[in-house]
Design a protein around this motif. Structure first.
Motif, PDB file in Angstrom:
ATOM      1  N   HIS A   1       8.936   7.517  19.166  1.00 29.96           N
ATOM      2  CA  HIS A   1       9.415   8.153  17.944  1.00 29.96           C
ATOM      3  C   HIS A   1       9.816   7.100  16.905  1.00 29.96           C
ATOM      4  N   ALA A   2      10.627   6.115  17.320  1.00 33.16           N
ATOM      5  CA  ALA A   2      11.164   5.128  16.379  1.00 33.16           C
ATOM      6  C   ALA A   2      10.101   4.165  15.872  1.00 33.16           C
ATOM      7  N   ASN A   3       9.105   3.868  16.699  1.00 31.34           N
ATOM      8  CA  ASN A   3       8.111   2.867  16.312  1.00 31.34           C
ATOM      9  C   ASN A   3       6.869   3.453  15.659  1.00 31.34           C
ATOM     10  N   ALA A   4       6.501   4.673  16.045  1.00 27.43           N
ATOM     11  CA  ALA A   4       5.234   5.220  15.569  1.00 27.43           C
ATOM     12  C   ALA A   4       5.382   6.483  14.737  1.00 27.43           C
ATOM     13  N   ALA A   5       6.154   7.447  15.241  1.00 30.50           N
ATOM     14  CA  ALA A   5       6.170   8.771  14.617  1.00 30.50           C
ATOM     15  C   ALA A   5       6.758   8.777  13.210  1.00 30.50           C
ATOM     16  N   VAL A   6       7.652   7.833  12.903  1.00 28.09           N
ATOM     17  CA  VAL A   6       8.332   7.865  11.600  1.00 28.09           C
ATOM     18  C   VAL A   6       7.497   7.264  10.479  1.00 28.09           C
ATOM     19  N   LEU A   7       6.360   6.632  10.811  1.00 30.99           N
ATOM     20  CA  LEU A   7       5.592   5.962   9.752  1.00 30.99           C
ATOM     21  C   LEU A   7       5.032   6.941   8.735  1.00 30.99           C
ATOM     22  N   ALA A   8       4.459   8.049   9.193  1.00 35.36           N
ATOM     23  CA  ALA A   8       3.840   8.995   8.260  1.00 35.36           C
ATOM     24  C   ALA A   8       4.845   9.554   7.258  1.00 35.36           C
ATOM     25  N   PRO A   9       6.011  10.066   7.684  1.00 32.73           N
ATOM     26  CA  PRO A   9       6.963  10.554   6.673  1.00 32.73           C
ATOM     27  C   PRO A   9       7.495   9.456   5.762  1.00 32.73           C
ATOM     28  N   LEU A  10       7.638   8.229   6.275  1.00 29.58           N
ATOM     29  CA  LEU A  10       8.097   7.133   5.417  1.00 29.58           C
ATOM     30  C   LEU A  10       7.069   6.839   4.331  1.00 29.58           C
ATOM     31  N   LEU A  11       5.782   6.794   4.703  1.00 29.56           N
ATOM     32  CA  LEU A  11       4.744   6.508   3.716  1.00 29.56           C
ATOM     33  C   LEU A  11       4.654   7.623   2.673  1.00 29.56           C
ATOM     34  N   ARG A  12       4.844   8.867   3.098  1.00 29.79           N
ATOM     35  CA  ARG A  12       4.841   9.967   2.122  1.00 29.79           C
ATOM     36  C   ARG A  12       6.042   9.865   1.185  1.00 29.79           C
ATOM     37  N   ALA A  13       7.159   9.367   1.716  1.00 31.47           N
ATOM     38  CA  ALA A  13       8.370   9.274   0.902  1.00 31.47           C
ATOM     39  C   ALA A  13       8.272   8.212  -0.182  1.00 31.47           C
ATOM     40  N   ILE A  14       7.559   7.119   0.095  1.00 26.67           N
ATOM     41  CA  ILE A  14       7.468   6.045  -0.898  1.00 26.67           C
ATOM     42  C   ILE A  14       6.298   6.225  -1.847  1.00 26.67           C
ATOM     43  N   GLY A  15       5.321   7.034  -1.478  1.00 29.24           N
ATOM     44  CA  GLY A  15       4.164   7.222  -2.340  1.00 29.24           C
ATOM     45  C   GLY A  15       3.103   6.158  -2.119  1.00 29.24           C
ATOM     46  N   PRO A  16       2.029   6.199  -2.892  1.00 26.02           N
ATOM     47  CA  PRO A  16       0.863   5.361  -2.616  1.00 26.02           C
ATOM     48  C   PRO A  16       0.911   3.937  -3.158  1.00 26.02           C
ATOM     49  N   ASP A  17       1.824   3.633  -4.069  1.00 21.22           N
ATOM     50  CA  ASP A  17       1.738   2.360  -4.785  1.00 21.22           C
ATOM     51  C   ASP A  17       2.549   1.190  -4.221  1.00 21.22           C
ATOM     52  N   PRO A  18       3.738   1.400  -3.662  1.00 21.79           N
ATOM     53  CA  PRO A  18       4.550   0.255  -3.239  1.00 21.79           C
ATOM     54  C   PRO A  18       3.878  -0.597  -2.167  1.00 21.79           C
ATOM     55  N   VAL A  19       4.274  -1.857  -2.143  1.00 24.55           N
ATOM     56  CA  VAL A  19       3.851  -2.767  -1.072  1.00 24.55           C
ATOM     57  C   VAL A  19       4.558  -2.353   0.221  1.00 24.55           C
ATOM     58  N   VAL A  20       3.824  -2.299   1.312  1.00 18.56           N
ATOM     59  CA  VAL A  20       4.404  -2.010   2.619  1.00 18.56           C
ATOM     60  C   VAL A  20       4.346  -3.280   3.465  1.00 18.56           C
ATOM     61  N   VAL A  21       5.516  -3.715   3.924  1.00 18.51           N
ATOM     62  CA  VAL A  21       5.612  -4.861   4.825  1.00 18.51           C
ATOM     63  C   VAL A  21       6.083  -4.322   6.170  1.00 18.51           C
ATOM     64  N   LEU A  22       5.218  -4.409   7.162  1.00 18.80           N
ATOM     65  CA  LEU A  22       5.491  -3.811   8.465  1.00 18.80           C
ATOM     66  C   LEU A  22       5.801  -4.891   9.493  1.00 18.80           C
ATOM     67  N   ALA A  23       6.972  -4.784  10.113  1.00 21.58           N
ATOM     68  CA  ALA A  23       7.319  -5.671  11.225  1.00 21.58           C
ATOM     69  C   ALA A  23       6.714  -5.092  12.494  1.00 21.58           C
ATOM     70  N   SER A  24       5.592  -5.659  12.904  1.00 24.82           N
ATOM     71  CA  SER A  24       4.924  -5.217  14.126  1.00 24.82           C
ATOM     72  C   SER A  24       5.246  -6.202  15.250  1.00 24.82           C
TER      73      SER A  24
END
Length: 275
Positions: A64-87
């Motif tokens: 849940h914490a590592n994978a499931a939350v990505l989709a709602p986070l990306l929808r919340a910020i919209g298409p334009d911001p830079v995404v820096v992902l700590a993998s």
């Protein structure tokens, strides 16, 4: 517009937040439960996604914490911001060595790849050194703690190569790559690593730092230790190139070790004073 930081109370996230504050970059933290974010509700120019769960958590919490939350986070910020992902480099483990942690990080990378805006994926190695949230659970911290508590550090009876990276170095680079104009060396994710180190030599360095700080002599003992789940140390060339592009000076391993020892000693002294 500001930079949003997820996981800002955690080991890496708090270091990112501290770095942004130190360089005067506006940021927002404490976004709340990521799965509950409404589409378009987070106004930012970039997001540094540090939130997640380590292997010590139950499997469903890791996923849940590592994978499931990505989709709602990306929808919340919209298409334009830079995404820096700590993998994590755990995604590169062979199939027969994959666990739910590595699989969840792979799923996170796949979800982030759907983001239409700039994407920076940094696959972390073991992070060490002090951050506002503490000293973390790295082997550097555990070996230092053992040295101070017992006067002994256990090391494998066979040669063993490891790597780690200072959490402050990682946070500085993550903050820098929120600039969409910054050159991104190579293609795809980049491994964050200072390069391979001999574990026995590392233990000697910790013992020496403890002696310099406290005057105590530390004994090193050879023992059978369980094999690590971390992949072999990665080639540091890409990370070094990214540091150069970002204007970040790498922190020497000995500096991280000394800072870790000093922080442990200080914490123990404060604890003794309270007692």
């Amino acid at each position: 517009m500001s930079v949003a930081v997820t996981g800002s109370r955690g080991y890496l996230g708090s270091a990112v937040r501290h770095h942004l504050r130190s360089v005067g970059t506006p940021y927002q933290a404490g976004l709340g439960r990521l799965e509950g974010l409404a589409p378009g509700s987070v106004r930012c120019r970039a997001v540094i996604h540090c939130a997640g769960a380590l292997r010590s958590r139950p499997a469903h919490e890791i996923w849940h914490a590592n994978a499931a939350v990505l989709a709602p986070l990306l929808r919340a910020i919209g298409p334009d911001p830079v995404v820096v992902l700590a993998s994590s480099r755990a995604v590169t483990a062979p199939p027969d060595q994959q666990d739910v942690y590595g699989l969840s990080k792979r799923a996170a990378e796949q979800a982030a790849a759907l983001h239409p805006g700039p994407l920076r994926i940094i696959r972390m190695t073991v992070l060490a050194g002090p951050s506002p949230a503490g000293l973390g659970g790295s082997f550097v911290s555990r070996m230092t703690d053992a040295a101070l508590r017992t006067g002994t550090i256990s090391i494998p009876s066979h040669d063993h190569r490891v790597d780690f990276l200072d959490v402050r170095e990682a946070s500085a680079v993550m903050a820098a790559v929120t600039d969409p104009s910054l050159a991104w060396p190579g293609q795809g994710p980049i491994d964050a690593t200072s390069g391979p180190l001999d574990l026995a030599a590392l233990a000697h360095a910790i013992a020496q730092a403890v002696r310099e700080t406290t005057g105590r002599r530390i004994r090193l003992t050879r023992t059978c230790l369980p094999s690590s789940r971390h992949p072999p140390p990665a080639d540091p060339a890409q990370w070094a190139a990214l540091c150069a592009h970002a204007g970040v000076t790498p922190r020497p391993s000995l500096s991280t070790i000394r800072d870790t020892v000093h922080a442990h000693v200080t914490a123990r002294e404060k604890s003794n004073d309270r007692d």
